[in-house]
Design an enzyme around this catalytic site. Structure first.
Site, mmCIF file in Angstrom:
data_model
loop_
_atom_site.group_PDB
_atom_site.id
_atom_site.type_symbol
_atom_site.label_atom_id
_atom_site.label_comp_id
_atom_site.label_asym_id
_atom_site.label_seq_id
_atom_site.Cartn_x
_atom_site.Cartn_y
_atom_site.Cartn_z
ATOM 1 N N HIS A 1 0.846 -1.214 0.116
ATOM 2 C CA HIS A 1 -0.078 -0.053 0.035
ATOM 3 C C HIS A 1 0.979 1.187 -0.090
ATOM 4 O O HIS A 1 0.450 2.248 0.119
ATOM 5 C CB HIS A 1 -0.880 0.009 1.184
ATOM 6 C CG HIS A 1 -1.674 -1.178 1.400
ATOM 7 N ND1 HIS A 1 -3.110 -1.410 0.583
ATOM 8 C CD2 HIS A 1 -1.730 -2.405 2.037
ATOM 9 C CE1 HIS A 1 -3.465 -2.605 0.711
ATOM 10 N NE2 HIS A 1 -2.777 -3.046 1.620
ATOM 11 N N ARG A 2 2.081 1.183 -0.037
ATOM 12 C CA ARG A 2 2.936 2.304 -0.138
ATOM 13 C C ARG A 2 2.927 3.186 -1.181
ATOM 14 O O ARG A 2 2.883 4.538 -0.970
ATOM 15 C CB ARG A 2 4.241 1.917 0.020
ATOM 16 C CG ARG A 2 4.962 1.346 1.121
ATOM 17 C CD ARG A 2 6.649 1.501 1.276
ATOM 18 N NE ARG A 2 6.845 0.881 2.198
ATOM 19 C CZ ARG A 2 7.709 -0.354 2.201
ATOM 20 N NH1 ARG A 2 7.881 -1.035 1.369
ATOM 21 N NH2 ARG A 2 8.329 -0.567 3.285
ATOM 22 N N GLY A 3 2.507 2.698 -2.415
ATOM 23 C CA GLY A 3 2.220 3.611 -3.509
ATOM 24 C C GLY A 3 0.964 4.453 -3.635
ATOM 25 O O GLY A 3 1.113 5.685 -3.646
#
Length: 316
Positions: A250-252
């Site tokens: 979910h970093r993006g």
């Protein structure tokens, strides 16, 4: 101003709009993570970073040299004093950039040539704001550090592992200026600054006036950023974009939302919308879509823009 270094003013940098936007976003919203600029040598990456650092922090960035050791990065015993029987800890460059209440830029030129474990330590400290050192019989835990991480690399000299790339908040391609008119403008700007540097101090001082005004605008945006609303619709759009690009983790989408919030703050808008997400997507996602068949970083394309447009339209 007399104590500040004389480098080309940020407001006089010609082109390089992508790198300038990424630096400004990371300054307004530090939680977005570090900035990685990738491009061939001689494309003004270092010049732009130095000018930006002088403008917002009043000093040049702390620069990590190629071949830096663990001691130089995280700190170590002062060898000279150790030989005299004195145990004195010498802070490393991470603390020089953002320790002891100071906030600045840690600049890592050619970061792709640095040992992976050092890149990992730097990225950890940048993301968490905490440095922990346990080595050589010393334990220093939870040392607060606040710095903006900026790395550069020349893709012709190799890349970073995908796991490390993913931990950079934003990545931007930096290309040479192609048009003759802009190349001429660069030459004129550099020669004019050389003339000012050799002339009366008041003329040189005036050259930085636009920088000071721009710095005030960025500080105002930085103050506004925490109050910018991220409506549920914007979060839904970000998630839809992540699904379209088949992103791992979910970093993006987190980086994209944080960057979009900074863009809204700089623009003076009150909440994040599809336009801000569309602007943030290339910077936050270009390095998270997988590499090309040759293993190099793929450039953002018109097809990628179409995917973002389709996702935001469907989710909106």
């Amino acid at each position: 101003m007399t104590d500040q270094p004389f480098v080309l003013p940020y407001s006089r940098i010609v082109a390089q709009d992508g790198l300038k936007q990424a630096l400004e976003i990371a300054y307004v919203s530090p939680a977005v993570g570090g900035v990685l600029a990738t491009g061939r040598r001689g494309t003004a990456k270092s010049t732009t970073v130095r000018a930006f650092s002088r403008m917002v922090f009043g000093d040049l960035p702390v620069t990590l040299p190629i071949g830096a050791t663990d001691d130089r990065v995280v700190g170590g015993w002062n060898v000279d004093r150790l030989l005299r029987g004195e145990s004195t800890w010498m802070p490393g460059l991470i603390e020089e950039a953002g320790g002891r209440g100071k906030t600045g830029i840690l600049y890592v030129d050619e970061i792709n040539l640095l040992e992976d474990h050092l890149v990992d330590i730097i990225l950890d400290a940048a993301a968490t704001g905490i440095l922990t050192v346990q080595r050589d019989g010393i334990s220093r835990t939870n040392v607060p550090v606040r710095f903006n991480l900026v790395g550069t690399m020349n893709p012709e000299e190799g890349g970073l592992r995908p796991q490390l790339l993913d931990r950079f908040g934003l990545v931007v391609w930096v290309d040479s200026v192609a048009s003759a008119s802009q190349r001429a403008e660069i030459l004129t700007t550099v020669l004019e600054f050389e003339r000012l540097s050799a002339g009366p101090p008041e003329e040189l001082r005036a050259a930085y006036a636009a920088d000071e005004e721009h710095h005030r605008r960025l500080d105002a945006a930085r103050s506004r950023a925490p109050g910018i609303v991220i409506p549920e619709k914007a979060a839904t759009m970000a998630a839809a974009i992540a699904v379209e690009f088949d992103l791992d983790g979910h970093r993006g989408e987190l980086a994209m939302l944080r960057a979009a919030r900074a863009i809204a703050a700089i623009a003076g808008d009150g909440e994040v919308d599809a336009g801000h997400l569309t602007e943030a997507a290339p910077l936050a996602l270009v390095h998270r879509r997988g590499t090309s068949e040759s293993g190099t970083l793929r450039r953002w394309s018109a097809e990628d823009d179409a995917i973002v447009a389709r996702a935001t339209s469907a989710a909106g």
